[in-house]
Design a protein around this motif. Structure first.
Motif, PDB file in Angstrom:
ATOM      1  N   PRO A  13       0.843  -1.202   0.000  1.00 41.52           N
ATOM      2  CA  PRO A  13       0.000   0.000   0.000  1.00 41.52           C
ATOM      3  C   PRO A  13       0.877   1.252   0.000  1.00 41.52           C
ATOM      4  N   GLY A  14       0.582   2.155  -0.885  1.00 42.82           N
ATOM      5  CA  GLY A  14       1.342   3.392  -0.982  1.00 42.82           C
ATOM      6  C   GLY A  14       2.594   3.285  -1.823  1.00 42.82           C
ATOM      7  N   GLU A  15       2.901   2.101  -2.332  1.00 40.35           N
ATOM      8  CA  GLU A  15       4.081   1.942  -3.181  1.00 40.35           C
ATOM      9  C   GLU A  15       3.838   2.671  -4.498  1.00 40.35           C
ATOM     10  N   THR A  16       4.839   3.385  -4.911  1.00 44.39           N
ATOM     11  CA  THR A  16       4.712   4.155  -6.153  1.00 44.39           C
ATOM     12  C   THR A  16       5.680   3.625  -7.198  1.00 44.39           C
ATOM     13  N   PRO A  17       5.334   3.812  -8.459  1.00 43.47           N
ATOM     14  CA  PRO A  17       6.243   3.358  -9.518  1.00 43.47           C
ATOM     15  C   PRO A  17       7.521   4.182  -9.515  1.00 43.47           C
ATOM     16  N   PRO A  18       8.528   3.694 -10.227  1.00 43.28           N
ATOM     17  CA  PRO A  18       9.792   4.437 -10.275  1.00 43.28           C
ATOM     18  C   PRO A  18       9.606   5.784 -10.956  1.00 43.28           C
ATOM     19  N   VAL A  19      10.488   6.693 -10.637  1.00 42.01           N
ATOM     20  CA  VAL A  19      10.467   8.008 -11.248  1.00 42.01           C
ATOM     21  C   VAL A  19      11.063   7.893 -12.643  1.00 42.01           C
ATOM     22  N   SER A  20      10.415   8.531 -13.614  1.00 42.42           N
ATOM     23  CA  SER A  20      10.936   8.494 -14.980  1.00 42.42           C
ATOM     24  C   SER A  20      12.331   9.076 -15.014  1.00 42.42           C
ATOM     25  N   SER A  21      13.186   8.472 -15.828  1.00 40.62           N
ATOM     26  CA  SER A  21      14.566   8.924 -15.892  1.00 40.62           C
ATOM     27  C   SER A  21      14.777   9.934 -17.010  1.00 40.62           C
TER      28      SER A  21
END
Length: 126
Positions: A13-21
């Motif tokens: 819960p609350g996990e977010t995808p990686p930030v775009s590089s």
């Protein structure tokens, strides 16, 4: 006794995808939408299905092993051979468990948790 390899972890819960590089300021051209990899999720589910079955098999074999070793149940010279056979079965079951769980764990380590949505990225089961 073997130590189980690390289990694949489900999305928290609350996990977010990686930030775009993509360097610089985000724009509609460089913004990537991500999705949790369904193939990784299948590995999580597979682990959750297999582990209780392996535990159930081990518990059944351990119960029979304890009974076979008890002199209250069977006190005959042939019982020693059955105990030796069950010892071998327990060893084989431990190796089997290790092989299955290691296979799932290794595949999960090689499968990305997040993939770009609609990218057609390679997956574990492709």
């Amino acid at each position: 006794m073997f130590v189980d390899p690390p289990a694949p972890q489900p999305m928290q819960p609350g996990e977010t995808p990686p930030v775009s590089s993509g360097g610089g300021l985000p724009s509609s051209d460089t913004t990537t939408s991500w999705e949790f990899n369904p193939d990784y999720q299948r590995l999580v589910m597979m682990w959750r299905q297999v582990l209780p079955e392996l535990d159930r098999l081990a518990a059944s074999l351990d119960k029979a092993y304890r009974l076979a070793r008890s002199r209250d149940v069977w006190d005959a010279p042939v019982s020693g051979r059955y105990v030796e056979d069950m010892t071998e079965w327990r060893t084989r079951l431990g190796l089997y468990r290790q092989a299955i769980l290691t296979s799932i764990s290794d595949q999960a380590a090689d499968t990305p948790r997040w993939i770009p949505a609609g990218a057609g990225a390679p997956h574990a089961f492709s």
